[in-house]
Design an enzyme around this catalytic site. Structure first.
Site, PDB file in Angstrom:
ATOM      1  N   LYS A  13      16.844 -32.192  49.562  1.00 27.18           N
ATOM      2  CA  LYS A  13      17.941 -32.599  48.692  1.00 27.18           C
ATOM      3  C   LYS A  13      18.506 -31.412  47.907  1.00 27.18           C
ATOM      4  O   LYS A  13      17.753 -30.625  47.322  1.00 27.18           O
ATOM      5  CB  LYS A  13      17.455 -33.687  47.730  1.00 27.18           C
ATOM      6  CG  LYS A  13      18.548 -34.309  46.875  1.00 27.18           C
ATOM      7  CD  LYS A  13      17.969 -35.420  45.990  1.00 27.18           C
ATOM      8  CE  LYS A  13      19.055 -36.081  45.150  1.00 27.18           C
ATOM      9  NZ  LYS A  13      18.501 -37.114  44.251  1.00 27.18           N
ATOM     10  N   GLU A  28      13.996 -43.401  50.446  1.00 29.69           N
ATOM     11  CA  GLU A  28      13.615 -42.224  49.658  1.00 29.69           C
ATOM     12  C   GLU A  28      12.190 -42.366  49.137  1.00 29.69           C
ATOM     13  O   GLU A  28      11.827 -43.401  48.573  1.00 29.69           O
ATOM     14  CB  GLU A  28      14.581 -42.057  48.481  1.00 29.69           C
ATOM     15  CG  GLU A  28      14.251 -40.900  47.564  1.00 29.69           C
ATOM     16  CD  GLU A  28      15.127 -40.843  46.320  1.00 29.69           C
ATOM     17  OE1 GLU A  28      15.157 -39.788  45.677  1.00 29.69           O
ATOM     18  OE2 GLU A  28      15.782 -41.869  46.008  1.00 29.69           O
ATOM     19  N   CYS A  54      19.920 -40.221  47.735  1.00 29.75           N
ATOM     20  CA  CYS A  54      20.216 -40.861  46.457  1.00 29.75           C
ATOM     21  C   CYS A  54      21.504 -40.360  45.821  1.00 29.75           C
ATOM     22  O   CYS A  54      22.591 -40.552  46.347  1.00 29.75           O
ATOM     23  CB  CYS A  54      19.019 -40.676  45.515  1.00 29.75           C
ATOM     24  SG  CYS A  54      19.103 -41.689  44.016  1.00 29.75           S
TER      25      CYS A  54
END
Length: 492
Positions: free
Chosen positions: A317, A252, A369
Site C-alpha cells: 500500500k 485487507e 482501503c
C-alpha cells in the site's frame, strides 16, 4: 447572524446527499445556499467566517463517524474522542473558509466560486497526504450527471455541481439572468447530454467468475493473539466450498500475521485453489528485512506468490492512513494515549513503481482501503489493467455512515476508468461493481459469507485516465480569471 446560520445549516445538509441517505438534490441546495450566504457577506473576513461555518457543518456531520474508531477500538474515552473529532472537523472547515475568502475577493461570481471550490478540494486531497473525502461529485454517482466521470472524473462532477448550483443561485439573486451564469448552466447540461452517448472502453474477453470471502471477524477480537488460529479456520472453511474456476479474494489483513510467518499456510491455500483452476488474492501484512532494518507493509498478494518468470506478485500500500497505519512524529506522541498505538500502526509506504497483480491470465490493478479514494492514483495504475480490485477493513467504523460513504466513493473509480471493480471487505460492503459504477452483486454488512459473482475484463483508456485532474485545474483557473475580469468590469 441570519446568513451565518444559513451557512451552517447549508453545511449540515451537504452530507445528506451522500450514502447512506442518498438525497442528492440536497447537494445542489446546500451549495446554492452557501453561495447565497457568500454573496451577502459584507467583507472578505465575514465571507471567511461563513465558509468556516459551512465547512464545520459539512465535516462535523459528514465525518462524525471518526470518533467510533477512537472510542470503540482505540480505547479513547468518549469525552476525549468527541472533542478530537470536533477539532478534526474544525480543521477541515478551514479549507472551505479559504475557498469562500478567495471567491469573495475575486468578485463573488458563480465562476470564481466554482473555480476556487475545485482548487481547494484538490489541495485538501493532497496537503499532508490528503483527506480526499466527501467531494461533491461523489453524490452524483447515481444521477443523470454520472457519465461525466469518464471525461473528467469526480473533479468534473464536482465542478459541474458547484457551478450549476451557484449559477442558478446567481440568476435568482440578480433578479434577471446573468449571461455568464446562464451560459454556464447551458454548457453543463449540453455536456452532460452528450456524455451519455460516449463510450471509451470495451470487453477484453469472456466473463470471469469471482468469489469474495467476507469473514466478518469482530474488530475487538481480530487482532488478539488467541484469535489467529480461529481466523485461519474461518477463511479456510469459507474457501473450501467455492467451486472450481473462481478468482477467490480475501479482504485487507484477512490474516493478522505476516506472510513470512504464514508462508506454508497461504501457499497451500493457493495451491489447493490452483488445482481447481482457481486464482487466489489475499490481503496480508508483510515484513521485509533490508539494509536499513525491518520494514512492515500493508499488502495484497496473488498466490502462488511467485509467477512463472520468478517475480513476486505482491503490492504494498502506498497511501497510508495517518495514526491508523503510521504515526506522524511517533517519537513524540507514541504512548500518550492508546489510540496512538493501534495494531499495525507502524507500516511503511510502498513504492509508486510497483507493478499490478496478475491472476488467471488477467492484469488487476490493486488498491488497499483508503487509497481507492485517490482518483489520479487509480487512473494511473488502471492503464493496461483488465479490472480493479480494492480490499478493505471498515470494521473500525462500526455501523456508522463511514463504510457506506467509502463504498460510494470506491464505485466512482470504476466509472472513471471504465473498469469493473472487485471490492472485498472484512464485514462489508463486499461487492462487485461494473464499468458504469453500478452495483452488480453485494453481500449484506456484518454477515459471514461468500459473494459469488463475475466480472468482465475490459480494455481502453477514458479521457480521465489519459489526462487526470490537470485540465480541470486549468479550467478552474480560467473560471477564476473570468470571475475576476467580471469584477473589474463591474465592481458592484
Amino acid at each position: 447572524m441570519r446568513d451565518r446560520l444559513l451557512a451552517l445549516i447549508a453545511g449540515l445538509l451537504f452530507p445528506l446527499a451522500f450514502a447512506p441517505y442518498d438525497l442528492w438534490p440536497l447537494l445542489l441546495v446546500s451549495i446554492g445556499a452557501s453561495f447565497w450566504s457568500l454573496r451577502h457577506a459584507p467583507s472578505a473576513r465575514e465571507a471567511m467566517l461563513r465558509g468556516w461555518l459551512y465547512g464545520l457543518g459539512l465535516f462535523g456531520f459528514g465525518v462524525s463517524w471518526v470518533h467510533v474508531s477512537m472510542h470503540d477500538y482505540g480505547y479513547m474515552p468518549l469525552w476525549m474522542a468527541i472533542p478530537f473529532t470536533a477539532v478534526f472537523a474544525a480543521f477541515l472547515a478551514l479549507f472551505n473558509s479559504l475557498a469562500f475568502y478567495a471567491s469573495w475577493r475575486l468578485g463573488r461570481s458563480a465562476l470564481a466560486f466554482a473555480g476556487c471550490w475545485l482548487l481547494i478540494d484538490w489541495f485538501r486531497g493532497w496537503f499532508l497526504t490528503g483527506f480526499p473525502w466527501l467531494y461533491a461529485g461523489y453524490a452524483l454517482i447515481d444521477t443523470p450527471f454520472s457519465p461525466l466521470a469518464p471525461l473528467g472524473g469526480v473533479w468534473l462532477l464536482t465542478l459541474s455541481a458547484v457551478l450549476l448550483s451557484a449559477a442558478t443561485a446567481e440568476c435568482a439573486q440578480a433578479g434577471r439572468p446573468r449571461w455568464t451564469a446562464t451560459a454556464s448552466i447551458l454548457v453543463i447540461l449540453v455536456l452532460t447530454t452528450v456524455s451519455h452517448a460516449l463510450s471509451f472502453t470495451r470487453p477484453a474477453g469472456p466473463n470471469q467468475k469471482v468469489a469474495l470471502v467476507q469473514g466478518n471477524i469482530p474488530q475487538d477480537l481480530k487482532w488478539q493473539l488467541s484469535m489467529r488460529e480461529r481466523t485461519r479456520e474461518i477463511y479456510q472453511d469459507l474457501t473450501a466450498g467455492i467451486p472450481a474456476g473462481h478468482l477467490v479474494i480475501w479482504p485487507e489483513s484477512a490474516l493478522t500475521e505476516f506472510y513470512q510467518t504464514l508462508t506454508d499456510f497461504v501457499e497451500q491455500e493457493g495451491q489447493l485453489l490452483a488445482d481447481r483452476n482457481s486464482g487466489f488474492i489475499t490481503g496480508i501484512p508483510w515484513r521485509t528485512l533490508g539494509d536499513t532494518g525491518v520494514t512492515y507493509h500493508n499488502s495484497i498478494a496473488s498466490i502462488p506468490l511467485t509467477d512463472d518468470a520468478g517475480q513476486e506478485r505482491v503490492y504494498h500500500k502506498q497511501k497510508l492512513v495517518p495514526f491508523g497505519e503510521y504515526v506522524p512524529m511517533q517519537s513524540l506522541i507514541r504512548g500518550l494515549i492508546p489510540f496512538f498505538d493501534l495494531p499495525m500502526s507502524g507500516f511503511t509506504a510502498g513504492s509508486p513503481e510497483q507493478p499490478n497483480l496478475s491472476a488467471l491470465g488477467h492484469t488487476i490493478a490493486p488498491f488497499i482501503c483508503y487509497e481507492i479514494l485517490y482518483p489520479e492514483l487509480v487512473a494511473q495504475r488502471s492503464h493496461g489493467a483488465d479490472a480493479l480490485i480494492t480490499i478493505s477493513n471498515d470494521a473500525w467504523f462500526g455501523t456508522s455512515a463511514g463504510p457506506l460513504q467509502h463504498f460510494q466513493m470506491a464505485r466512482m473509480r470504476a466509472l472513471e476508468t471504465g473498469r469493473w471493480l472487485l471490492r472485498g471487505t472484512n464485514n462489508g460492503v463486499t461487492a462487485v461493481i461494473d464499468h458504469h459504477g453500478k452495483v452488480v452483486d453485494e453481500l449484506p454488512q456484518f454477515t459471514r459469507d461468500v459473494l459469488y459473482s463475475h466480472y468482465q475484463p475490459r480494455t481502453g483508456v477514458t479521457p480521465f485516465m489519459a489526462t487526470g485532474v490537470w485540465p480541470w485545474l486549468l479550467v478552474s483557473g480560467l473560471l477564476i480569471l473570468a470571475g475576476w475580469a467580471l469584477r473589474m468590469k463591474s465592481p458592484t
